[in-house]
Scaffold this motif. Sequence first.
Motif: not given
Length: 142
Positions: A24-40
Amino acid sequence: AATIVPGVPAVGGMMVRGADVGAKAKQLYQNLINGLRRQDETTAELKSTFPGASVQNEQYLRTADGKRAIDPLTGTARRVDHVVIQNGKGRTYETTSMGANKVQQFRKEERIRGNGGTFIRDRNTEGLVDTGKAVSEVKRVR
């Protein structure tokens, strides 16, 4: 058990190394990374689409007196992902994944805007800019 690692982004309030945490923590971390990429990606797209405009990220909706606008139902504020300021007017945008459900978030934004929370503070001028009554335009990014 999670390992504390200096300089590694936080997940759930702890500094962790991805291989040492649960799924679950790994998925949350991946979601964070993906979200930052999308925002960029969305920031770059908006700058390209609106040359000469000011593209500002992570802005709270505010009232005409400059205070953070609060949702009367939840008692919380709304921070929009992006605002494009051009010719004294602003337009807000929300970056999200292809399948994320944003219904509750946009209902909250509608309530806030309906109570006068249509402004943002321009970081360049420190003045207030009206973004209108319409909720943020959604930018869905893979």
